[in-house]
Design an enzyme around this catalytic site. Structure first.
Site, mmCIF file in Angstrom:
data_model
loop_
_atom_site.group_PDB
_atom_site.id
_atom_site.type_symbol
_atom_site.label_atom_id
_atom_site.label_comp_id
_atom_site.label_asym_id
_atom_site.label_seq_id
_atom_site.Cartn_x
_atom_site.Cartn_y
_atom_site.Cartn_z
ATOM 1 N N CYS A 110 -101.046 -11.732 -2.580
ATOM 2 C CA CYS A 110 -99.909 -10.795 -2.593
ATOM 3 C C CYS A 110 -100.313 -9.408 -3.069
ATOM 4 C CB CYS A 110 -98.790 -11.344 -3.463
ATOM 5 S SG CYS A 110 -98.300 -12.998 -2.990
ATOM 6 N N HIS A 244 -93.936 -5.833 -5.390
ATOM 7 C CA HIS A 244 -94.051 -7.032 -4.551
ATOM 8 C C HIS A 244 -92.787 -7.870 -4.736
ATOM 9 C CE1 HIS A 244 -95.213 -10.685 -2.761
ATOM 10 N NE2 HIS A 244 -95.524 -11.308 -3.873
ATOM 11 N N ASN A 274 -90.328 -13.669 0.134
ATOM 12 C CA ASN A 274 -91.639 -13.193 -0.319
ATOM 13 C C ASN A 274 -92.601 -13.224 0.877
ATOM 14 O OD1 ASN A 274 -94.268 -13.089 -1.316
ATOM 15 N ND2 ASN A 274 -93.856 -14.367 -3.097
HETATM 16 O O1 UT7 Z 1 -95.981 -14.094 -4.523
HETATM 17 C C1 UT7 Z 1 -96.696 -15.125 -5.113
HETATM 18 C C2 UT7 Z 1 -96.292 -15.292 -6.474
HETATM 19 N N1 UT7 Z 1 -95.221 -16.268 -6.598
HETATM 20 C C3 UT7 Z 1 -94.249 -16.043 -7.473
HETATM 21 O O2 UT7 Z 1 -94.212 -14.988 -8.058
HETATM 22 C C4 UT7 Z 1 -93.264 -17.137 -7.774
HETATM 23 C C5 UT7 Z 1 -92.900 -17.101 -9.244
HETATM 24 N N2 UT7 Z 1 -92.038 -18.218 -9.655
HETATM 25 C C6 UT7 Z 1 -90.761 -18.321 -9.259
HETATM 26 O O3 UT7 Z 1 -90.265 -17.512 -8.490
HETATM 27 C C7 UT7 Z 1 -89.924 -19.428 -9.859
HETATM 28 O O4 UT7 Z 1 -90.658 -20.058 -10.886
HETATM 29 C C8 UT7 Z 1 -89.448 -20.498 -8.837
HETATM 30 C C9 UT7 Z 1 -88.439 -19.870 -7.881
HETATM 31 C C10 UT7 Z 1 -90.615 -21.066 -8.071
HETATM 32 C C11 UT7 Z 1 -88.742 -21.642 -9.560
HETATM 33 O O5 UT7 Z 1 -87.686 -21.119 -10.336
HETATM 34 P P1 UT7 Z 1 -87.544 -21.517 -11.875
HETATM 35 O O6 UT7 Z 1 -86.375 -20.800 -12.380
HETATM 36 O O7 UT7 Z 1 -88.866 -21.247 -12.539
HETATM 37 O O8 UT7 Z 1 -87.231 -23.047 -11.760
HETATM 38 P P2 UT7 Z 1 -87.868 -24.258 -12.583
HETATM 39 O O9 UT7 Z 1 -89.120 -24.699 -11.917
HETATM 40 O O10 UT7 Z 1 -87.899 -23.910 -14.037
HETATM 41 O O11 UT7 Z 1 -86.752 -25.353 -12.396
HETATM 42 C C12 UT7 Z 1 -85.438 -25.201 -12.968
HETATM 43 C C13 UT7 Z 1 -84.558 -26.315 -12.430
HETATM 44 C C14 UT7 Z 1 -85.225 -27.685 -12.482
HETATM 45 O O12 UT7 Z 1 -84.192 -28.643 -12.700
HETATM 46 P P3 UT7 Z 1 -83.937 -29.258 -14.184
HETATM 47 O O13 UT7 Z 1 -85.239 -29.838 -14.597
HETATM 48 O O14 UT7 Z 1 -83.535 -28.061 -15.029
HETATM 49 O O15 UT7 Z 1 -82.842 -30.228 -13.948
HETATM 50 C C15 UT7 Z 1 -85.764 -27.872 -11.102
HETATM 51 O O16 UT7 Z 1 -85.904 -29.212 -10.754
HETATM 52 O O17 UT7 Z 1 -84.267 -26.071 -11.052
HETATM 53 C C16 UT7 Z 1 -84.706 -27.186 -10.267
HETATM 54 N N3 UT7 Z 1 -85.214 -26.652 -9.008
HETATM 55 C C17 UT7 Z 1 -84.459 -26.471 -7.931
HETATM 56 N N4 UT7 Z 1 -83.167 -26.736 -7.688
HETATM 57 C C18 UT7 Z 1 -82.704 -26.428 -6.457
HETATM 58 C C19 UT7 Z 1 -86.478 -26.227 -8.752
HETATM 59 N N5 UT7 Z 1 -86.540 -25.768 -7.485
HETATM 60 C C20 UT7 Z 1 -85.304 -25.920 -6.964
HETATM 61 C C21 UT7 Z 1 -84.750 -25.626 -5.704
HETATM 62 N N6 UT7 Z 1 -83.446 -25.892 -5.504
HETATM 63 N N7 UT7 Z 1 -85.462 -25.081 -4.710
#
Ligand code: UT7
Length: 319
Positions: A110, A244, A274
């Site tokens: 990226c 980005h 993204n």
């Molecule tokens: O360009 C390359 C670089 N990439 C990035 O910069 C990505 C950076 N990271 C992110 O954008 C975020 O970390 C994500 C979008 C990937 C994930 O978001 P998050 O707020 O960090 O979610 P999390 O992994 O902490 O999960 C929070 C909750 C979990 O449920 P519980 O354990 O709280 O019940 C996950 O299971 O959200 C759940 N979850 C989802 N729910 C619905 C994780 N992904 C999803 C989903 N839909 N797609």
């Protein structure tokens, strides 16, 4: 001597895929994706290749610049999803637009577009080039695991481009790399030889979202602070931050720490997701064509991603 930006362009696939459509593939919801990532829809290739997108963006940027393809001295294409490993995507663009100059790809995930600008700046500094085409182009839909809700909701396809000419408007820059494949990794596609004793990984994006998030905010803040100071500017002098587009919450978290007003952080992640190396030039082209970038404006670009890499720079817009 560095460069100034003469013109910008972008090209997106026709097909928009909404969050509701993704609910059919994975356990997610439109509301979760909008709130946690800031994406409403993304563009996904159905028939377009990465070369189609890259050449489309290049032609739009050349047209805005009033530069003919045969005048180009170099083509750099930032990508991690070329159609082929060889020929490079840059070589295919060269052939498609009718240029005859050297061409090569830059691989820094990226951060690739800003890495490519820095590469171009080195050619300008050496006096080897007068006009350079820099492209960021990705067909990430090829390397997304559409059953992984952690990644398939984020990424999209697209391309953006800038035509650069000799000038003094590239004011400061910073590149970083910290070799690490534990946080973000895309295994190369390939089979195994009869002699290979290891395993073969599937060529899909694997990402530890939370670790990437933390790295991204820290890199954006420290890189921007450093390049703005190196350009002899204060944060309030920056008219636009073109960051980005990885997650709207990453941009908001960095904005809070930097003291640059939120309204100066441009965003289009809601419409495109993204698009990795393409996200900065796509957004720059939207701002430029909508008349938001004025001559003399100071523009900060900032990016981060696989590698782990980060890159930022400050440009003065206009002549
Ligand atoms: O360009 C390359 C670089 N990439 C990035 O910069 C990505 C950076 N990271 C992110 O954008 C975020 O970390 C994500 C979008 C990937 C994930 O978001 P998050 O707020 O960090 O979610 P999390 O992994 O902490 O999960 C929070 C909750 C979990 O449920 P519980 O354990 O709280 O019940 C996950 O299971 O959200 C759940 N979850 C989802 N729910 C619905 C994780 N992904 C999803 C989903 N839909 N797609």
């Amino acid at each position: 001597m560095s460069f100034r930006v003469l013109g910008t362009g972008r090209c997106l696939p026709e097909r928009a895929v909404t969050n509701a459509e993704l609910e059919r593939f994975v356990d997610t919801s439109d509301e979760w994706i909008r709130q946690r990532v800031g994406v409403a829809e993304r563009r996904v290739c159905t028939t377009e290749t990465a070369a189609d997108l890259a050449a489309g963006a290049a032609e739009a940027a050349l047209q805005m610049s009033g530069v003919a393809a045969r005048e180009l001295d170099f083509i750099l294409c930032a990508t991690i999803t070329p159609d082929d490993l060889s020929p490079s995507l840059a070589c295919m663009v060269q052939s498609r637009i009718g240029a005859s100059c050297p061409a090569m790809d830059v691989s820094a995930a990226c951060s690739g577009f800003v890495y490519a600008l820095e590469t171009a700046a080195a050619f300008f500094a050496r006096g080897r080039v007068k006009k350079v085409l820099v492209i960021g182009a990705e067909r990430l839909s090829r390397i997304v695991d559409w059953s992984d809700r952690n990644t398939c909701i984020i990424f999209g396809d697209g391309a953006g481009a800038m035509v650069l000419e000799e000038g003094d408007n590239y004011l400061a820059s910073k590149l970083t790399a910290r070799g690490c494949d534990a946080v973000l990794k895309i295994p190369a596609f390939g089979g195994a030889s009869p002699f290979w004793e290891g395993g073969v990984e599937k060529p899909y994006i694997r990402m530890n979202g939370q670790e990437t998030f933390k790295f991204a905010v820290g890199a954006m803040v420290s890189d921007l602070e450093e390049v703005i100071a190196a350009a002899g500017l204060e944060p309030e002098d920056i008219a636009w931050v073109i960051a980005h587009q990885a997650n709207a919450r990453i941009i908001d978290a960095a904005a809070r720490k930097l003291g640059i007003p939120f309204g100066r952080f441009a965003k289009n992640i809601d419409r495109y997701g993204n698009t990795s190396a393409a996200s900065i030039p796509i957004l720059a082209d939207e701002l430029c064509r909508d008349g938001h970038l004025k001559d003399g404006d100071y523009i900060a670009l900032t990016s981060f991603g696989g590698g782990l890499t980060s890159a930022a720079c400050v440009l003065r817009w206009g002549p």
